[in-house]
Design an enzyme around this catalytic site. Structure first.
Site, PDB file in Angstrom:
ATOM      1  N   HIS A  64       0.838  -1.209   0.000  1.00  0.00           N
ATOM      2  CA  HIS A  64       0.000   0.000   0.000  1.00  0.00           C
ATOM      3  C   HIS A  64       0.869   1.253   0.000  1.00  0.00           C
ATOM      4  CE1 HIS A  64      -2.570  -3.215   1.687  1.00  0.00           C
ATOM      5  NE2 HIS A  64      -3.511  -2.605   0.994  1.00  0.00           N
ATOM      6  N   LYS A 106      -3.435  -8.631  -6.809  1.00  0.00           N
ATOM      7  CA  LYS A 106      -3.818  -9.650  -7.804  1.00  0.00           C
ATOM      8  C   LYS A 106      -5.009 -10.430  -7.280  1.00  0.00           C
ATOM      9  CE  LYS A 106      -2.468 -11.120 -11.870  1.00  0.00           C
ATOM     10  NZ  LYS A 106      -1.804 -10.309 -12.907  1.00  0.00           N
ATOM     11  N   SER A 361      -3.224   0.696 -18.395  1.00  0.00           N
ATOM     12  CA  SER A 361      -4.285   0.698 -17.383  1.00  0.00           C
ATOM     13  C   SER A 361      -4.222   1.989 -16.564  1.00  0.00           C
ATOM     14  CB  SER A 361      -4.123  -0.487 -16.430  1.00  0.00           C
ATOM     15  OG  SER A 361      -4.743  -1.630 -16.967  1.00  0.00           O
TER      16      SER A 361
HETATM   17  P1  NAD Z   1      -4.409 -15.604 -22.182  1.00  0.00           P
HETATM   18  O1  NAD Z   1      -5.299 -16.494 -21.393  1.00  0.00           O
HETATM   19  O2  NAD Z   1      -5.016 -14.651 -23.133  1.00  0.00           O
HETATM   20  O3  NAD Z   1      -3.336 -16.474 -23.007  1.00  0.00           O
HETATM   21  C1  NAD Z   1      -2.549 -17.481 -22.464  1.00  0.00           C
HETATM   22  C2  NAD Z   1      -2.355 -18.507 -23.583  1.00  0.00           C
HETATM   23  O4  NAD Z   1      -1.374 -19.458 -23.180  1.00  0.00           O
HETATM   24  C3  NAD Z   1      -3.636 -19.285 -23.904  1.00  0.00           C
HETATM   25  O5  NAD Z   1      -3.853 -19.259 -25.298  1.00  0.00           O
HETATM   26  C4  NAD Z   1      -3.352 -20.685 -23.386  1.00  0.00           C
HETATM   27  O6  NAD Z   1      -3.998 -21.703 -24.125  1.00  0.00           O
HETATM   28  C5  NAD Z   1      -1.836 -20.760 -23.523  1.00  0.00           C
HETATM   29  N1  NAD Z   1      -1.188 -21.729 -22.629  1.00  0.00           N
HETATM   30  C6  NAD Z   1      -1.416 -21.936 -21.318  1.00  0.00           C
HETATM   31  N2  NAD Z   1      -0.592 -22.892 -20.853  1.00  0.00           N
HETATM   32  C7  NAD Z   1       0.158 -23.287 -21.879  1.00  0.00           C
HETATM   33  C8  NAD Z   1       1.208 -24.244 -22.031  1.00  0.00           C
HETATM   34  N3  NAD Z   1       1.617 -24.999 -21.017  1.00  0.00           N
HETATM   35  N4  NAD Z   1       1.791 -24.352 -23.246  1.00  0.00           N
HETATM   36  C9  NAD Z   1       1.389 -23.596 -24.279  1.00  0.00           C
HETATM   37  N5  NAD Z   1       0.397 -22.684 -24.193  1.00  0.00           N
HETATM   38  C10 NAD Z   1      -0.202 -22.542 -23.015  1.00  0.00           C
HETATM   39  O7  NAD Z   1      -3.499 -14.864 -21.101  1.00  0.00           O
HETATM   40  P2  NAD Z   1      -2.616 -13.558 -21.319  1.00  0.00           P
HETATM   41  O8  NAD Z   1      -3.405 -12.403 -20.847  1.00  0.00           O
HETATM   42  O9  NAD Z   1      -2.038 -13.593 -22.668  1.00  0.00           O
HETATM   43  O10 NAD Z   1      -1.479 -13.802 -20.225  1.00  0.00           O
HETATM   44  C11 NAD Z   1      -0.331 -14.614 -20.482  1.00  0.00           C
HETATM   45  C12 NAD Z   1       0.724 -14.318 -19.430  1.00  0.00           C
HETATM   46  O11 NAD Z   1       1.029 -12.911 -19.447  1.00  0.00           O
HETATM   47  C13 NAD Z   1       0.325 -14.617 -17.985  1.00  0.00           C
HETATM   48  O12 NAD Z   1       1.478 -14.984 -17.262  1.00  0.00           O
HETATM   49  C14 NAD Z   1      -0.188 -13.259 -17.479  1.00  0.00           C
HETATM   50  O13 NAD Z   1      -0.147 -13.150 -16.068  1.00  0.00           O
HETATM   51  C15 NAD Z   1       0.826 -12.357 -18.156  1.00  0.00           C
HETATM   52  N6  NAD Z   1       0.413 -10.956 -18.295  1.00  0.00           N
HETATM   53  C16 NAD Z   1      -0.741 -10.627 -18.940  1.00  0.00           C
HETATM   54  C17 NAD Z   1      -1.074  -9.272 -19.078  1.00  0.00           C
HETATM   55  C18 NAD Z   1      -2.291  -8.826 -19.847  1.00  0.00           C
HETATM   56  O14 NAD Z   1      -2.451  -7.606 -20.048  1.00  0.00           O
HETATM   57  N7  NAD Z   1      -3.136  -9.714 -20.322  1.00  0.00           N
HETATM   58  C19 NAD Z   1      -0.246  -8.294 -18.529  1.00  0.00           C
HETATM   59  C20 NAD Z   1       0.936  -8.673 -17.894  1.00  0.00           C
HETATM   60  C21 NAD Z   1       1.250 -10.017 -17.786  1.00  0.00           C
END
Ligand code: NAD
Length: 470
Positions: A64, A106, A361
């Site tokens: 915080h 989170k 964001s």
């Molecule tokens: P998402 O759900 O849109 O995509 C994740 C993809 O990874 C899916 O298509 C899923 O099928 C695939 N996947 C999962 N496990 C897998 C594996 N073992 N092998 C191959 N593919 C696999 O999620 P996202 O928003 O793209 O997030 C992905 C990562 O990025 C996460 O770690 C998330 O915390 C991080 N992240 C996301 C954001 C955001 O703005 N969305 C921001 C910062 C970090």
């Protein structure tokens, strides 16, 4: 991911390692490294068939030191308290690295969204918002969720709408970010994380001292790339890096990997996956069912963009790509990071590289609490000023200025252009802060440690005048 790996322990290991390099009171560091609050909630929802299902969820506020706290909500049947705490801590460090004035948070709902209908998912989001609201865990000035794995603008719009009806808060739209544009969202949020990944990689590969240190040919152009995960982050990283001239030669998903040494057509693949639900049977690449092979694919850059703990001390020595760009949160364990650094690998850290999402964001939150879209007041004014300046120049000197040049310099400052430029500026500035720390340490520490030092220094300085109440 190996189930024995405790994700929060990994994050603690990275932050404790960096803390060793800080000249700061130990008790202040102890406060920063721990997780402040976590709530574990269970609530019932009615399924479409009339039965009741109990849903389990968590929300953690790691720090915080700045308010509001900020961090995504994921839907995942693999979620647990350890994962949520780890991701909340990463958010604190990430916000600090890119100078976003928020604490880290989170949330996770332990479901596989494929098991629920759209109506049921809506009921889950609305009830979750109610539970968070009752506990003072949501609000523009308190805690602001965003999309993460398996959540998107749709879920954020349900949350914002429910919060508005409960709170009557004039800033209710700012209780969550990543909303659809017509529901208070901002242009460019959906692609922000992937675009930030591309800007970050581009800036690092354009930095001579880094390329020299890691013996890398400078530049993104023509670099071959393998990506694990073709979701929001994976797809947008692939798209923007391809546009910058890189060649995405392999993409891995749950069902396997596809490869094409000439480069995969990213938009065609996205369309194919949208139609068929899979990367399988895509005519523009070869398919293999060996899902793990993506991590060991021979390419210049590996981008893990799926989930945490993919590269560990058990498999690190099979990774061939000398540059690993952490687009996902925590895809490399602390052990694997150290071992690969010793082998001369360049690991671009998550708390820097995927901070594009939280950066945009932040822009969305500012827009919501300002109650005005970026560019609304000054766009026309600046354009007419520019046109007047050109007229003054041509009339007083008699010189001619080509239309191409005028168009180049009088680009509309519309919202998406402003957001992209703010994001690029953020990724460049933050990287150079990290690079300065690397130079202070004669490149003897890795980028991850340097990024954590950058974050911790800023958080420590926010404690300088902190009042500790009895
Ligand atoms: P998402 O759900 O849109 O995509 C994740 C993809 O990874 C899916 O298509 C899923 O099928 C695939 N996947 C999962 N496990 C897998 C594996 N073992 N092998 C191959 N593919 C696999 O999620 P996202 O928003 O793209 O997030 C992905 C990562 O990025 C996460 O770690 C998330 O915390 C991080 N992240 C996301 C954001 C955001 O703005 N969305 C921001 C910062 C970090």
């Amino acid at each position: 991911m190996s189930s024995q790996i405790k994700f929060f322990e990994q994050v603690r290991e990275f932050s404790e390692e960096a803390a060793k390099y800080l000249d700061a009171p130990k008790d202040v560091l102890k406060q920063i490294l721990q997780n402040n609050t976590i709530i574990h909630i269970r609530f019932p929802i009615k399924k479409d068939d009339g039965t009741i299902q109990v849903i389990e969820a968590w929300r953690s506020q790691h720090s915080h030191h700045r308010l509001p706290c900020k961090g995504g909500i994921r839907f995942s049947h693999l979620a647990d308290e350890d994962e949520v705490e780890a991701l909340a801590a990463l958010m604190s460090y990430k916000c600090a690295v890119v100078d976003v004035p928020f604490g880290g948070a989170k949330g996770a709902v332990k479901i596989d969204p494929k098991d629920f209908t759209e109506n049921e998912l809506e009921r889950i989001c609305r009830r979750l918002t109610y539970e968070l609201f009752q506990r003072g865990f949501i609000g523009a000035e308190i805690d602001v969720p965003a999309p993460d794995v398996n959540t998107s603008g749709r879920e954020m719009a349900w949350i914002a709408d429910t919060y508005r009806t409960l709170s009557h808060d004039i800033n209710s739209l700012a209780c969550v970010t990543g909303k659809p544009r017509d529901h208070g969202g901002i242009a460019g949020r959906v692609e922000a994380t992937g675009l930030g990944v591309a800007y970050g990689i581009q800036e690092i590969l354009n930095t001579n001292s880094i390329c020299k240190q890691y013996k890398i040919e400078p530049g993104v152009k023509a670099k071959t790339i393998a990506i694990q995960g073709f979701g929001n982050v994976g797809y947008h990283s692939a798209k923007f890096l391809s546009e910058m001239g890189a060649k995405v030669v392999a993409i891995g998903e749950y069902e396997g990997i596809i490869t094409n040494p000439e480069g995969i057509d990213i938009d065609a693949l996205a369309e194919h996956r949208k139609q068929s639900g899979s990367i399988k049977h895509f005519s523009g690449a070869e398919f293999s069912e060996d899902r793990e092979a993506i991590l060991y694919f021979e390419a210049d850059i590996l981008i893990p963009a799926a989930l945490e703990s993919q590269i560990t001390s058990e498999n690190y020595d099979k990774v061939k790509a000398k540059i690993i760009a952490e687009a996902a949160n925590g895809p490399l364990t602390a052990d694997a990071t150290k071992k690969l650094f010793k082998k001369g690998y360049l690991i671009i850290p998550d708390i820097y590289l995927n901070a594009g999402g939280v950066t945009v964001s932040y822009f969305e939150w500012v827009k919501n609490i300002s109650h005005i879209r970026f560019g609304r007041i000054d766009k026309r004014f600046e354009k007419s000023n520019f046109n007047n300046l050109v007229s003054l120049f041509t009339e007083s000197t008699g010189a001619k200025v080509s239309h191409d040049l005028i168009n180049k310099f009088s680009k509309d400052g519309d919202e998406s252009a402003l957001v992209a430029s703010g994001l690029e500026e953020t990724m460049i500035t933050s990287f150079h802060q990290i690079k300065t720390i690397l130079e202070e340490h004669d490149f003897k520490i890795d980028l991850k440690t340097a990024a954590y030092i950058s974050a911790l220094r800023k958080i420590v300085s926010s404690y300088k005048y902190a009042g500790i109440f009895p």
